[in-house]
Design an enzyme around this catalytic site. Sequence first.
Site, PDB file in Angstrom:
ATOM      1  N   ARG A 133       0.838  -1.196   0.000  1.00 55.18           N
ATOM      2  CA  ARG A 133       0.000   0.000   0.000  1.00 55.18           C
ATOM      3  C   ARG A 133       0.875   1.250   0.000  1.00 55.18           C
ATOM      4  NH1 ARG A 133      -3.823  -1.153   5.018  1.00 55.18           N
ATOM      5  NH2 ARG A 133      -4.472   1.024   4.634  1.00 55.18           N
ATOM      6  N   CYS A 193      -0.894   5.994   9.319  1.00 53.26           N
ATOM      7  CA  CYS A 193      -1.312   4.656   8.861  1.00 53.26           C
ATOM      8  C   CYS A 193      -2.485   4.827   7.915  1.00 53.26           C
ATOM      9  CB  CYS A 193      -1.657   3.769  10.054  1.00 53.26           C
ATOM     10  SG  CYS A 193      -2.985   4.418  11.101  1.00 53.26           S
TER      11      CYS A 193
END
Length: 235
Positions: A133, A193
């Site tokens: 990601r 995050c």
Amino acid sequence: IPGSVYFDIDRIAAQGAPLPHTLPDPVEFSSRIRTLGIGDGHRLVIYDRNRFIASARVWWMLRHMGVKDVFVLDGGLAAWTEAGGELDDREPRYPVRHFTPRLQADLVKTLGQMKNIQASASTQIVDVRPQGRFTGQAAEPRAGLPSGHMPGSLNMPYSLLLTEAGYLKSTESLQDMVKKIGLSLDKPIVSTCGSGVTAPVLTLALAKLGQDRSAVYDGSWSEWASQTDTPIATL
């Protein structure tokens, strides 16, 4: 664990906010936590059964609200049971306590602050999402959100901070990981995050290394990548 109360990170959050798990304001936080029987003068030990995903977030939230005497149980509920600790299925009831929030503003960063940090490189940014990601090679779980990372940020997937048994890795191992990605403990650090939940796992690990004033970008990638004027890098 007998006598423990349940801190729901979905409920103790800013209700109606466009992003999940957004920090509530001090009044909202205080009104909810005091009903758990948590108040001024308490020593708090936080645990979960999700490899720090909830407990680190709660630990960080409490520290942001000014609680100093707060700890995380290393290894969580599994560590308790492995040590022979008893379990209870009864929900305890405690009287409402007075809770006084004393905001530690330096422990959280907003979108505006992150734009300045990213543009000026004044603070080290560490992204704890999985590598795919971060590089843009794997899709984000949030529909319609592009993957990638903030230019200049470092990647340290939070899962690598833990042992297979679910404990934080040793100080020596964590120090080696910090050196490997070029992170300096002598300079300001902000963790990010996907939605602000796993970033505090790194914040907790950094506290173990003596860096106990690192911050968390609460909006994290869910906020950053949804803007039209924020740069996104891929590898």
